[in-house]
Motif scaffolding. Structure first.
Motif, short mmCIF file in Angstrom:
data_model
loop_
_atom_site.label_atom_id
_atom_site.label_comp_id
_atom_site.label_asym_id
_atom_site.label_seq_id
_atom_site.Cartn_x
_atom_site.Cartn_y
_atom_site.Cartn_z
N ASN A 212 -24.47 3.63 -28.44
CA ASN A 212 -25.23 2.82 -27.48
C ASN A 212 -26.73 3.10 -27.49
O ASN A 212 -27.47 2.53 -26.69
CB ASN A 212 -24.72 3.01 -26.04
N LEU A 213 -27.19 3.95 -28.40
CA LEU A 213 -28.61 4.32 -28.41
C LEU A 213 -29.20 4.18 -29.81
O LEU A 213 -28.51 4.30 -30.81
CB LEU A 213 -28.80 5.77 -27.96
N ILE B 55 -33.56 4.83 -27.05
CA ILE B 55 -33.65 3.47 -26.54
C ILE B 55 -32.26 2.88 -26.40
O ILE B 55 -31.42 3.01 -27.31
CB ILE B 55 -34.49 2.60 -27.49
N ASP B 56 -31.99 2.23 -25.29
CA ASP B 56 -30.72 1.52 -25.12
C ASP B 56 -30.63 0.41 -26.15
O ASP B 56 -31.49 -0.48 -26.20
CB ASP B 56 -30.63 0.94 -23.71
N ALA C 114 -34.21 -0.89 -23.23
CA ALA C 114 -34.77 -0.01 -22.21
C ALA C 114 -34.91 1.40 -22.77
O ALA C 114 -34.00 1.91 -23.42
CB ALA C 114 -33.88 0.01 -20.97
N ARG D 234 -34.52 5.00 -22.51
CA ARG D 234 -33.73 5.89 -21.66
C ARG D 234 -34.35 7.28 -21.55
O ARG D 234 -34.14 7.97 -20.56
CB ARG D 234 -32.31 6.00 -22.21
N TRP D 235 -35.04 7.69 -22.59
CA TRP D 235 -35.67 9.01 -22.57
C TRP D 235 -36.80 9.03 -23.59
O TRP D 235 -36.73 8.39 -24.64
CB TRP D 235 -34.66 10.10 -22.91
#
Length: 383
Positions: free
Chosen positions: A193-194, A207-208, A213, A215-216
């Motif tokens: 998912n990343l 990143i999602d 988005a 994420r970190w």
């Protein structure tokens, strides 16, 4: 428009990686930076070239083979895109006839490359072109494919994701970038998912993959120095995911690991930089530093376990693991095999006459190297 200027300057910096590790970009000759001569030693490892396959012509940064299952996916600047059987070296398919800037990335279903005009081209599992889409600017980092997207990192520091099935732009994330950036061994990574991406200015991003988005985001190192050249601190090689740990290394910067299960908390950092990248066996990190001293760092806390300086200034590639050795390529086309236990020299073999710029690929059957002439080779070892 700034892109052509940045492209030119990025190309110069691609050469500067070799220049800085050799005699310096603008300085007169300094013998301290001469490549170390090869020394004689008694090999403790048997090395065999198991197969060699020509997939096209030429080699450059941004062209690194990728293994998915039992198939190697690779491309060359001349335009060839190929799927090669790992066991035999036989071509499963070959496609493409346009000059390429980067490639290939694959998840086994879709394989993507990028032309010199910034066109992202996708092929299906049989090598048939299925779509093409224009990136925002040129792309010198191999695409990352998975999680339903084909992601590229452009030279204007933008990450774009295209739908894997249709080529439609799904999302775009951009960060401000420095005046100069490297053209060297850099790769993004797909995780569940990343999308994990290293960026200029020593930053890592998670990143999602579905939404784009962020994420970190964390910093491996900060840019330092009075000039644009001194401030280069791009994340190089491939970010490494080992359980909850995400590790990366930057040019003229540091090696750092973060715990994603704890919100990306910094676990450790060491002042060990690299121009090419690193690899891991789950317990140690292995990397050539800025002067091509090969080092092993403990994954738990980053403390140095050993170092080997016999290959000083030989412009080493990103490493790969093979058996009980760690392998690196150099500027004369030699593969060197070092003991994972203590860094001692175990064997070497010449696989081509030009520099090995592509990151070496670890496989269950040996190490795959893509040469500067467009050959793929599988090199196996035995005790």
């Amino acid at each position: 428009m700034r892109t052509p200027v940045r492209l030119f300057r990025a190309a110069v910096l691609g050469l500067a990686v070799a220049g800085l590790s050799g005699c310096g970009l603008f300085s007169t000759h300094d013998a301290r930076f001469d490549p170390a001569p090869l020394t004689d030693y008694s090999p403790t490892l048997s090395v065999t070239t198991r197969w060699s396959t020509s997939i096209g012509s030429g080699g450059d940064y941004g062209f690194e083979p990728q293994l998915v299952g039992e198939t190697i996916y690779a491309a060359t600047p001349s335009g060839a895109v190929a799927a090669v059987d790992l066991a035999s070296g036989a071509l499963r398919w070959r496609a493409g006839d346009e000059a390429l800037q980067s490639g290939a990335g694959s998840d086994g279903r879709t394989t993507a490359v990028v032309t010199r005009q910034g066109m992202v081209v996708a092929y299906d599992a049989q090598g048939k072109e299925i779509w093409r889409s224009q990136a925002a600017s040129a792309v010198s980092v191999p695409p990352a494919v998975g999680n339903g997207i084909v992601a590229v990192r452009t030279t204007d520091y933008r990450i774009q994701a295209f739908d894997e099935s249709t080529g439609k732009l799904r999302w775009s994330v951009q960060r401000p970038g420095p005046a100069l950036a490297l053209r060297t061994s850099i790769r993004m990574v797909m995780a569940p998912n990343l999308l994990i991406a290293g960026m200029p200015n020593g930053r890592l991003m998670a990143i999602d993959a579905a939404s784009g988005a962020v994420r970190w985001e964390g910093s491996i190192s900060a840019s330092r120095g009075a000039s644009d050249l001194e401030r280069i601190s791009d994340v190089v090689g491939e970010p490494l995911l080992v359980g909850p740990l995400l590790c990366g290394v930057s040019y003229q910067g540091r090696t750092s690991c973060f715990d994603l299960s704890q919100g990306g908390r910094a676990v450790w950092g060491q002042d060990v930089a690299s121009a090419s990248g690193m690899t891991t066996d789950g317990q140690r990190l292995y990397l050539p530093d800025m002067r091509d001293t090969v080092r092993a760092l403990d994954l738990r806390d980053g403390h140095e376990l050993w170092r080997q300086s016999a290959l000083l200034n030989r412009r080493l590639s990103a490493p790969a693991l093979v058996g009980r050795a760690v392998a690196v390529g150099d500027y004369q086309g030699y593969l060197h095999f070092l003991s994972r236990a203590d860094g001692s020299l175990m064997a070497r073999v010449q696989v081509g006459g030009g520099p090995i710029t592509s990151a070496l690929l670890t496989t269950p059957k040996g190490v795959v190297v893509q040469t500067s002439s467009g050959n793929l080779m599988l090199v196996g070892v035995s005790d």
